[in-house]
Design a protein around this motif. Structure first.
Motif, PDB file in Angstrom:
ATOM      1  N   LEU A 295       0.816  -1.207   0.000  1.00 14.97           N
ATOM      2  CA  LEU A 295       0.000   0.000   0.000  1.00 14.97           C
ATOM      3  C   LEU A 295       0.854   1.264   0.000  1.00 14.97           C
ATOM      4  O   LEU A 295       1.968   1.263   0.539  1.00 14.97           O
ATOM      5  CB  LEU A 295      -0.882   0.053   1.248  1.00 14.97           C
ATOM      6  CG  LEU A 295      -1.837  -1.100   1.529  1.00 14.97           C
ATOM      7  CD1 LEU A 295      -2.498  -0.879   2.891  1.00 14.97           C
ATOM      8  CD2 LEU A 295      -2.875  -1.219   0.438  1.00 14.97           C
ATOM      9  N   SER A 296       0.303   2.331  -0.554  1.00 13.78           N
ATOM     10  CA  SER A 296       0.899   3.643  -0.312  1.00 13.78           C
ATOM     11  C   SER A 296       0.652   3.991   1.150  1.00 13.78           C
ATOM     12  O   SER A 296      -0.355   3.580   1.744  1.00 13.78           O
ATOM     13  CB  SER A 296       0.292   4.698  -1.242  1.00 13.78           C
ATOM     14  OG  SER A 296      -1.116   4.728  -1.134  1.00 13.78           O
ATOM     15  N   PRO A 297       1.581   4.732   1.790  1.00  8.69           N
ATOM     16  CA  PRO A 297       1.447   5.005   3.237  1.00  8.69           C
ATOM     17  C   PRO A 297       0.127   5.647   3.637  1.00  8.69           C
ATOM     18  O   PRO A 297      -0.355   5.426   4.747  1.00  8.69           O
ATOM     19  CB  PRO A 297       2.634   5.942   3.509  1.00  8.69           C
ATOM     20  CG  PRO A 297       3.648   5.562   2.472  1.00  8.69           C
ATOM     21  CD  PRO A 297       2.851   5.234   1.236  1.00  8.69           C
ATOM     22  N   ASP A 298      -0.499   6.421   2.742  1.00  9.51           N
ATOM     23  CA  ASP A 298      -1.749   7.092   3.101  1.00  9.51           C
ATOM     24  C   ASP A 298      -2.915   6.130   3.251  1.00  9.51           C
ATOM     25  O   ASP A 298      -3.961   6.509   3.790  1.00  9.51           O
ATOM     26  CB  ASP A 298      -2.093   8.157   2.050  1.00  9.51           C
ATOM     27  CG  ASP A 298      -2.327   7.546   0.676  1.00  9.51           C
ATOM     28  OD1 ASP A 298      -1.378   6.948   0.126  1.00  9.51           O
ATOM     29  OD2 ASP A 298      -3.457   7.662   0.149  1.00  9.51           O
ATOM     30  N   LEU A 299      -2.754   4.875   2.788  1.00 10.10           N
ATOM     31  CA  LEU A 299      -3.837   3.899   2.886  1.00 10.10           C
ATOM     32  C   LEU A 299      -3.714   2.990   4.108  1.00 10.10           C
ATOM     33  O   LEU A 299      -4.580   2.139   4.337  1.00 10.10           O
ATOM     34  CB  LEU A 299      -3.881   3.024   1.628  1.00 10.10           C
ATOM     35  CG  LEU A 299      -4.254   3.724   0.321  1.00 10.10           C
ATOM     36  CD1 LEU A 299      -4.191   2.730  -0.850  1.00 10.10           C
ATOM     37  CD2 LEU A 299      -5.646   4.344   0.402  1.00 10.10           C
ATOM     38  N   VAL A 300      -2.662   3.167   4.890  1.00 10.23           N
ATOM     39  CA  VAL A 300      -2.401   2.258   6.015  1.00 10.23           C
ATOM     40  C   VAL A 300      -3.584   2.179   6.976  1.00 10.23           C
ATOM     41  O   VAL A 300      -3.973   1.092   7.432  1.00 10.23           O
ATOM     42  CB  VAL A 300      -1.116   2.689   6.755  1.00 10.23           C
ATOM     43  CG1 VAL A 300      -0.996   1.953   8.092  1.00 10.23           C
ATOM     44  CG2 VAL A 300       0.099   2.410   5.894  1.00 10.23           C
ATOM     45  N   LYS A 301      -4.194   3.305   7.296  1.00  9.87           N
ATOM     46  CA  LYS A 301      -5.304   3.316   8.260  1.00  9.87           C
ATOM     47  C   LYS A 301      -6.549   2.607   7.725  1.00  9.87           C
ATOM     48  O   LYS A 301      -7.460   2.298   8.505  1.00  9.87           O
ATOM     49  CB  LYS A 301      -5.639   4.746   8.650  1.00  9.87           C
ATOM     50  CG  LYS A 301      -4.557   5.411   9.490  1.00  9.87           C
ATOM     51  CD  LYS A 301      -4.972   6.810   9.929  1.00  9.87           C
ATOM     52  CE  LYS A 301      -3.898   7.453  10.786  1.00  9.87           C
ATOM     53  NZ  LYS A 301      -4.280   8.823  11.213  1.00  9.87           N
ATOM     54  N   GLN A 302      -6.585   2.343   6.421  1.00  9.80           N
ATOM     55  CA  GLN A 302      -7.735   1.663   5.843  1.00  9.80           C
ATOM     56  C   GLN A 302      -7.552   0.147   5.770  1.00  9.80           C
ATOM     57  O   GLN A 302      -8.469  -0.567   5.375  1.00  9.80           O
ATOM     58  CB  GLN A 302      -8.010   2.205   4.438  1.00  9.80           C
ATOM     59  CG  GLN A 302      -8.386   3.675   4.417  1.00  9.80           C
ATOM     60  CD  GLN A 302      -8.656   4.185   3.021  1.00  9.80           C
ATOM     61  OE1 GLN A 302      -9.205   3.475   2.185  1.00  9.80           O
ATOM     62  NE2 GLN A 302      -8.261   5.411   2.751  1.00  9.80           N
ATOM     63  N   ALA A 303      -6.364  -0.336   6.137  1.00 11.77           N
ATOM     64  CA  ALA A 303      -6.108  -1.781   6.100  1.00 11.77           C
ATOM     65  C   ALA A 303      -7.003  -2.481   7.114  1.00 11.77           C
ATOM     66  O   ALA A 303      -6.879  -2.265   8.324  1.00 11.77           O
ATOM     67  CB  ALA A 303      -4.643  -2.061   6.392  1.00 11.77           C
ATOM     68  N   HIS A 304      -7.904  -3.318   6.634  1.00  9.82           N
ATOM     69  CA  HIS A 304      -8.906  -3.932   7.501  1.00  9.82           C
ATOM     70  C   HIS A 304      -8.584  -5.392   7.806  1.00  9.82           C
ATOM     71  O   HIS A 304      -8.505  -5.800   8.970  1.00  9.82           O
ATOM     72  CB  HIS A 304     -10.278  -3.818   6.845  1.00  9.82           C
ATOM     73  CG  HIS A 304     -11.398  -4.390   7.651  1.00  9.82           C
ATOM     74  ND1 HIS A 304     -11.800  -5.719   7.531  1.00  9.82           N
ATOM     75  CD2 HIS A 304     -12.188  -3.846   8.595  1.00  9.82           C
ATOM     76  CE1 HIS A 304     -12.787  -5.949   8.374  1.00  9.82           C
ATOM     77  NE2 HIS A 304     -13.049  -4.834   9.023  1.00  9.82           N
ATOM     78  N   SER A 305      -8.410  -6.212   6.767  1.00  8.44           N
ATOM     79  CA  SER A 305      -8.166  -7.641   6.989  1.00  8.44           C
ATOM     80  C   SER A 305      -7.472  -8.247   5.781  1.00  8.44           C
ATOM     81  O   SER A 305      -7.511  -7.693   4.674  1.00  8.44           O
ATOM     82  CB  SER A 305      -9.481  -8.380   7.259  1.00  8.44           C
ATOM     83  OG  SER A 305     -10.346  -8.282   6.144  1.00  8.44           O
ATOM     84  N   ALA A 306      -6.837  -9.397   6.004  1.00  8.83           N
ATOM     85  CA  ALA A 306      -6.148 -10.112   4.927  1.00  8.83           C
ATOM     86  C   ALA A 306      -6.266 -11.607   5.184  1.00  8.83           C
ATOM     87  O   ALA A 306      -6.234 -12.063   6.331  1.00  8.83           O
ATOM     88  CB  ALA A 306      -4.680  -9.704   4.853  1.00  8.83           C
ATOM     89  N   SER A 307      -6.403 -12.376   4.107  1.00  5.94           N
ATOM     90  CA  SER A 307      -6.525 -13.826   4.244  1.00  5.94           C
ATOM     91  C   SER A 307      -5.994 -14.523   3.001  1.00  5.94           C
ATOM     92  O   SER A 307      -5.966 -13.947   1.905  1.00  5.94           O
ATOM     93  CB  SER A 307      -7.984 -14.236   4.474  1.00  5.94           C
ATOM     94  OG  SER A 307      -8.781 -13.842   3.370  1.00  5.94           O
ATOM     95  N   VAL A 308      -5.572 -15.763   3.183  1.00  6.75           N
ATOM     96  CA  VAL A 308      -5.131 -16.618   2.079  1.00  6.75           C
ATOM     97  C   VAL A 308      -6.035 -17.836   2.041  1.00  6.75           C
ATOM     98  O   VAL A 308      -6.256 -18.485   3.067  1.00  6.75           O
ATOM     99  CB  VAL A 308      -3.666 -17.054   2.262  1.00  6.75           C
ATOM    100  CG1 VAL A 308      -3.277 -18.083   1.196  1.00  6.75           C
ATOM    101  CG2 VAL A 308      -2.725 -15.857   2.191  1.00  6.75           C
ATOM    102  N   ASN A 309      -6.562 -18.132   0.862  1.00  9.32           N
ATOM    103  CA  ASN A 309      -7.363 -19.342   0.694  1.00  9.32           C
ATOM    104  C   ASN A 309      -6.413 -20.523   0.543  1.00  9.32           C
ATOM    105  O   ASN A 309      -5.809 -20.718  -0.513  1.00  9.32           O
ATOM    106  CB  ASN A 309      -8.257 -19.200  -0.539  1.00  9.32           C
ATOM    107  CG  ASN A 309      -9.133 -20.423  -0.774  1.00  9.32           C
ATOM    108  OD1 ASN A 309      -8.897 -21.491  -0.204  1.00  9.32           O
ATOM    109  ND2 ASN A 309     -10.130 -20.279  -1.616  1.00  9.32           N
TER     110      ASN A 309
END
Length: 306
Positions: free
Chosen positions: A274-288
């Motif tokens: 991500l660009s640094p300005d999007l860091v606060k919008q990082a909600h969740s991450a998963s791998v199938n």
């Protein structure tokens, strides 16, 4: 009386269309944005079966998908299909394609030339309109003692209603650290200088926010990772203003393997940065971890409203 009823119905239909058209043009409006990065291995699964239908099901939930190892009339291994166009049709999405290998597949029959390009590269699919795109070829070393394949960085600016987002998709060398480092330096230069380079045509604004997705063929403890993002300490990336932020390290404490999940040599080599300005919008991450539609596992991340 019958004519009056028809007139009323027609007027109602017009009003419904007037209400719906802006929604259809603008695309889906919601507070979150679902991104998927997936090396699809030209649709061939670990069971040896070729199936774009399986790939489509794995990315159907995505708002934007960055795909690697995508064939376009490449050969018999993928039934000579335009795979990006086929997936976009199945999912009713916009798409752009970046050919990193562009080979001659032309034939001559009865003296007539049938022009055909055999292409292999990356694709970006989006439920939102793609305002412009371009494909940058990354540095390549002409080794004589090992394989060396052309790689690229596909760029697409996506219009998200009242905002814009630059989306990048890449697939780095799988054989050479030296070559990957050159490619990482090139990616940093291309993305960080996008605003000064401008749009491909005219004076269209270039979005400041970006996401970089793909198969990077390096691990989080590698020199290539540190060159792209900065230091990685105690399982977490130390965010720097000029660095690319590893989404997974922001929201997850697990290994996040995207290859080798059913063996003893698992690794995390697929990322969303991500660009640094999007860091606060990082909600969740998963791998199938369950799908066998490719030799990689799809990585899904969700950006919230911030």
């Amino acid at each position: 009386m019958k004519r009056d009823r028809i007139t009323v119905l027609a007027s109602a239909a017009v009003l419904v269309l007037m209400f719906l058209c802006p929604i259809l043009v603008a695309g889906p409006k919601k507070q979150e944005l679902i991104l998927v990065s997936y090396n699809i291995h030209h649709g061939a699964g670990t069971d040896g079966r070729l199936s774009l239908e399986r790939i489509a099901e794995e990315i159907r939930h995505a708002d934007i998908a960055a795909l690697q190892e995508v064939d376009n009339h490449f050969g018999q291994r993928s039934n000579f299909e335009d795979q990006a166009a086929r997936l976009a049709e199945m999912l009713n999405m916009y798409f752009v394609y970046g050919a990193n290998l562009d080979l001659d597949g032309s034939t001559i029959r009865e003296g007539k030339i049938r022009n055909l390009r055999r292409q292999y590269g990356t694709a970006i699919l989006s439920r939102y309109p793609i305002e412009f795109s371009r494909n940058y070829l990354l540095p390549k070393i002409g080794y004589t003692n090992q394989s060396s394949e052309q790689r690229g960085l596909l760029e697409a600016q996506v219009g998200l209603g009242d905002r814009k987002l630059r989306v990048y998709c890449t697939h780095l060398s799988n054989t050479s650290t030296e070559q990957r480092l050159l490619q990482v330096h090139a990616i940093r230069e291309i993305i960080t200088h996008a605003s000064s380079r401008g749009a491909p045509q005219g004076n269209q604004p270039v979005a400041s926010s970006y996401v970089l997705m793909g198969d990077f063929n390096f691990r989080p403890d590698s020199e290539e990772y540190r060159t792209l993002t900065g230091e990685f300490r105690n399982g977490k990336q130390l965010i720097r203003a000029d660095g690319f932020v590893d989404f997974w390290s922001l929201v997850q404490d697990t290994e996040g393997y995207t290859i080798g999940v059913r063996g003893k040599r698992g690794a995390r080599i697929d990322y969303v940065f991500l660009s640094p300005d999007l860091v606060k919008q990082a909600h969740s991450a998963s791998v199938n971890r369950e799908t066998i539609a490719s030799d990689h596992q799809p990585l899904t991340v969700i950006l919230g409203s911030g």
